[in-house]
Design a protein around this motif. Sequence first.
Motif, PDB file in Angstrom:
ATOM      1  N   GLU A  95       0.818  -1.211   0.000  1.00  0.00           N
ATOM      2  CA  GLU A  95       0.000   0.000   0.000  1.00  0.00           C
ATOM      3  C   GLU A  95       0.858   1.271   0.000  1.00  0.00           C
ATOM      4  OE1 GLU A  95       0.163  -1.500   4.312  1.00  0.00           O
ATOM      5  OE2 GLU A  95      -0.043  -2.325   2.278  1.00  0.00           O
ATOM      6  N   LYS A  96       2.010   1.193   0.703  1.00  0.00           N
ATOM      7  CA  LYS A  96       2.919   2.323   0.718  1.00  0.00           C
ATOM      8  C   LYS A  96       3.555   2.523  -0.660  1.00  0.00           C
ATOM      9  CE  LYS A  96       2.501   3.641   5.004  1.00  0.00           C
ATOM     10  NZ  LYS A  96       1.940   4.976   5.330  1.00  0.00           N
ATOM     11  N   GLN A  97       3.916   1.419  -1.308  1.00  0.00           N
ATOM     12  CA  GLN A  97       4.489   1.502  -2.649  1.00  0.00           C
ATOM     13  C   GLN A  97       3.469   2.097  -3.631  1.00  0.00           C
ATOM     14  OE1 GLN A  97       5.847  -2.420  -3.643  1.00  0.00           O
ATOM     15  NE2 GLN A  97       7.589  -2.353  -2.211  1.00  0.00           N
ATOM     16  N   SER A  98       2.202   1.723  -3.436  1.00  0.00           N
ATOM     17  CA  SER A  98       1.149   2.267  -4.285  1.00  0.00           C
ATOM     18  C   SER A  98       1.011   3.776  -4.086  1.00  0.00           C
ATOM     19  CB  SER A  98      -0.183   1.578  -3.970  1.00  0.00           C
ATOM     20  OG  SER A  98      -1.231   2.130  -4.737  1.00  0.00           O
ATOM     21  N   GLU A  99       1.100   4.216  -2.824  1.00  0.00           N
ATOM     22  CA  GLU A  99       1.050   5.648  -2.543  1.00  0.00           C
ATOM     23  C   GLU A  99       2.247   6.359  -3.158  1.00  0.00           C
ATOM     24  OE1 GLU A  99       0.395   6.771   1.508  1.00  0.00           O
ATOM     25  OE2 GLU A  99      -0.987   5.099   1.865  1.00  0.00           O
ATOM     26  N   GLY A 100       3.390   5.696  -3.142  1.00  0.00           N
ATOM     27  CA  GLY A 100       4.594   6.272  -3.746  1.00  0.00           C
ATOM     28  C   GLY A 100       4.414   6.474  -5.242  1.00  0.00           C
ATOM     29  N   LYS A 101       3.798   5.506  -5.921  1.00  0.00           N
ATOM     30  CA  LYS A 101       3.551   5.630  -7.364  1.00  0.00           C
ATOM     31  C   LYS A 101       2.571   6.763  -7.663  1.00  0.00           C
ATOM     32  CE  LYS A 101       4.452   0.741  -8.296  1.00  0.00           C
ATOM     33  NZ  LYS A 101       3.863  -0.562  -8.724  1.00  0.00           N
ATOM     34  N   GLN A 102       1.576   6.918  -6.798  1.00  0.00           N
ATOM     35  CA  GLN A 102       0.625   8.016  -6.970  1.00  0.00           C
ATOM     36  C   GLN A 102       1.321   9.376  -6.816  1.00  0.00           C
ATOM     37  OE1 GLN A 102      -2.615   7.405  -4.254  1.00  0.00           O
ATOM     38  NE2 GLN A 102      -3.304   5.516  -5.237  1.00  0.00           N
ATOM     39  N   LEU A 103       2.254   9.432  -5.863  1.00  0.00           N
ATOM     40  CA  LEU A 103       3.007  10.667  -5.673  1.00  0.00           C
ATOM     41  C   LEU A 103       3.870  10.987  -6.895  1.00  0.00           C
ATOM     42  CD1 LEU A 103       4.178  10.486  -1.940  1.00  0.00           C
ATOM     43  CD2 LEU A 103       2.599  12.137  -2.947  1.00  0.00           C
ATOM     44  N   ILE A 104       4.439   9.934  -7.515  1.00  0.00           N
ATOM     45  CA  ILE A 104       5.253  10.133  -8.718  1.00  0.00           C
ATOM     46  C   ILE A 104       4.394  10.736  -9.832  1.00  0.00           C
ATOM     47  CG2 ILE A 104       6.507   8.974 -10.565  1.00  0.00           C
ATOM     48  CD1 ILE A 104       8.129   9.201  -8.054  1.00  0.00           C
ATOM     49  N   ASN A 105       3.185  10.222  -9.987  1.00  0.00           N
ATOM     50  CA  ASN A 105       2.276  10.781 -10.995  1.00  0.00           C
ATOM     51  C   ASN A 105       1.940  12.238 -10.685  1.00  0.00           C
ATOM     52  OD1 ASN A 105       2.081   8.397 -12.511  1.00  0.00           O
ATOM     53  ND2 ASN A 105       0.399   7.614 -11.253  1.00  0.00           N
ATOM     54  N   GLN A 106       1.767  12.535  -9.397  1.00  0.00           N
ATOM     55  CA  GLN A 106       1.490  13.917  -9.004  1.00  0.00           C
ATOM     56  C   GLN A 106       2.679  14.825  -9.314  1.00  0.00           C
ATOM     57  OE1 GLN A 106       0.235  14.388  -4.914  1.00  0.00           O
ATOM     58  NE2 GLN A 106       0.446  16.616  -4.985  1.00  0.00           N
ATOM     59  N   ILE A 107       3.885  14.302  -9.059  1.00  0.00           N
ATOM     60  CA  ILE A 107       5.101  15.069  -9.348  1.00  0.00           C
ATOM     61  C   ILE A 107       5.214  15.365 -10.840  1.00  0.00           C
ATOM     62  CG2 ILE A 107       7.633  14.971  -9.370  1.00  0.00           C
ATOM     63  CD1 ILE A 107       7.377  13.298  -6.750  1.00  0.00           C
ATOM     64  N   ILE A 108       4.931  14.363 -11.666  1.00  0.00           N
ATOM     65  CA  ILE A 108       4.975  14.549 -13.126  1.00  0.00           C
ATOM     66  C   ILE A 108       4.010  15.655 -13.548  1.00  0.00           C
ATOM     67  CG2 ILE A 108       4.459  13.467 -15.347  1.00  0.00           C
ATOM     68  CD1 ILE A 108       5.473  10.820 -14.123  1.00  0.00           C
ATOM     69  N   SER A 109       2.819  15.632 -12.966  1.00  0.00           N
ATOM     70  CA  SER A 109       1.811  16.643 -13.282  1.00  0.00           C
ATOM     71  C   SER A 109       2.269  18.029 -12.847  1.00  0.00           C
ATOM     72  CB  SER A 109       0.487  16.288 -12.611  1.00  0.00           C
ATOM     73  OG  SER A 109      -0.484  17.266 -12.841  1.00  0.00           O
ATOM     74  N   GLU A 110       2.876  18.106 -11.657  1.00  0.00           N
ATOM     75  CA  GLU A 110       3.360  19.394 -11.147  1.00  0.00           C
ATOM     76  C   GLU A 110       4.468  19.944 -12.034  1.00  0.00           C
ATOM     77  OE1 GLU A 110       2.446  21.208  -8.559  1.00  0.00           O
ATOM     78  OE2 GLU A 110       1.019  19.881  -7.552  1.00  0.00           O
ATOM     79  N   VAL A 111       5.395  19.077 -12.466  1.00  0.00           N
ATOM     80  CA  VAL A 111       6.511  19.522 -13.312  1.00  0.00           C
ATOM     81  C   VAL A 111       5.999  20.003 -14.667  1.00  0.00           C
ATOM     82  CG1 VAL A 111       8.583  18.764 -14.549  1.00  0.00           C
ATOM     83  CG2 VAL A 111       8.230  18.087 -12.163  1.00  0.00           C
ATOM     84  N   ARG A 112       5.021  19.288 -15.225  1.00  0.00           N
ATOM     85  CA  ARG A 112       4.434  19.725 -16.498  1.00  0.00           C
ATOM     86  C   ARG A 112       3.792  21.102 -16.357  1.00  0.00           C
ATOM     87  NH1 ARG A 112       1.544  14.053 -18.425  1.00  0.00           N
ATOM     88  NH2 ARG A 112       3.422  13.104 -19.350  1.00  0.00           N
ATOM     89  N   GLY A 113       3.110  21.303 -15.237  1.00  0.00           N
ATOM     90  CA  GLY A 113       2.483  22.604 -15.002  1.00  0.00           C
ATOM     91  C   GLY A 113       3.516  23.715 -14.895  1.00  0.00           C
ATOM     92  N   LEU A 114       4.640  23.429 -14.223  1.00  0.00           N
ATOM     93  CA  LEU A 114       5.698  24.427 -14.094  1.00  0.00           C
ATOM     94  C   LEU A 114       6.360  24.730 -15.427  1.00  0.00           C
ATOM     95  CD1 LEU A 114       7.474  23.329 -10.785  1.00  0.00           C
ATOM     96  CD2 LEU A 114       6.101  25.374 -11.150  1.00  0.00           C
ATOM     97  N   SER A 115       6.519  23.700 -16.263  1.00  0.00           N
ATOM     98  CA  SER A 115       7.187  23.889 -17.551  1.00  0.00           C
ATOM     99  C   SER A 115       6.407  24.851 -18.446  1.00  0.00           C
ATOM    100  CB  SER A 115       7.370  22.544 -18.259  1.00  0.00           C
ATOM    101  OG  SER A 115       6.128  21.991 -18.640  1.00  0.00           O
ATOM    102  N   LYS A 116       5.092  24.874 -18.272  1.00  0.00           N
ATOM    103  CA  LYS A 116       4.266  25.763 -19.098  1.00  0.00           C
ATOM    104  C   LYS A 116       4.469  27.231 -18.741  1.00  0.00           C
ATOM    105  CE  LYS A 116       0.572  22.400 -19.909  1.00  0.00           C
ATOM    106  NZ  LYS A 116      -0.850  22.071 -19.690  1.00  0.00           N
ATOM    107  N   THR A 117       4.965  27.489 -17.535  1.00  0.00           N
ATOM    108  CA  THR A 117       5.152  28.870 -17.104  1.00  0.00           C
ATOM    109  C   THR A 117       6.530  29.417 -17.443  1.00  0.00           C
ATOM    110  OG1 THR A 117       5.948  28.229 -14.899  1.00  0.00           O
ATOM    111  CG2 THR A 117       3.581  28.490 -15.178  1.00  0.00           C
TER     112      THR A 117
END
Length: 251
Positions: A95-117
């Motif tokens: 379950e912790k590993q699953s949460e870690g993967k979800q965080l990675i997806n969130q990080i990818i989304s955050e970085v994409r958002g920053l790149s647009k600025t």
Amino acid sequence: MEEESNQIIFILFSGAFLAALMATFVVSMVILHRQRQVQNKQKMDQIKAEYEKTILNIENEIQQDTLKHIGRELHDNIGQLLSLSKLYLASSKPEKQSEGKQLINQIISEVRGLSKTLNLDWVESISLEEFISQQLDKIKSTGFCEVELQKEGENWALDKDQKLVLIRVIQECLNNAIKHASPSFIRISMTEQDGKRKIQIMDDGKGFDTSLSSQGSGMTNLRKRMETIGGHFEINSSPGQGTDIILSLPI
């Protein structure tokens, strides 16, 4: 006979003199006209150079602010998410590993958002009303003070340069209110009146003496920026009476 001859000679000389005088006048007018054309061209070139310099400075300032924002996001937000995801992924619990993967997806989304600025394309993709709303929402979310946005008129189409200048001037006005005025309320209104678009930025803060040189230099800079896009900057403030700023731009 001699008298008639003298009269003819006088008339001829007078005609020649008048012709020369007229020719001199015409040549002088042509030279003066050309000098004025050159002066007008030089003045227009100077205005154009100042305009381009102003726009370039504003673009650089916004880019610098963007880079500072990205630096803070990388340090405070994404850095924390990466640390958490590293801990979760290192866990033996599924379950912790699953949460870690979800965080990675969130990080990818955050970085994409920053790149647009990183560029100024967002200026063209956002309306001035949306930008102002975002700025006021940020202020309100911090609990600093209450805010309000009022808008009249539907067609607020602006070209990129006009929007850049207005964005920067509005940012500066809001930053000044936050840093110096300590208001409990900030209101921005967007109206159309007498063939002009007007943006009014009002706060109920400390106010200040607009005649002071320490304040005047900053206001002069904002005024000059508005003038580069054919606009007008007006400020009314006094100690203890808040501040009222009006930005106007011909439709």
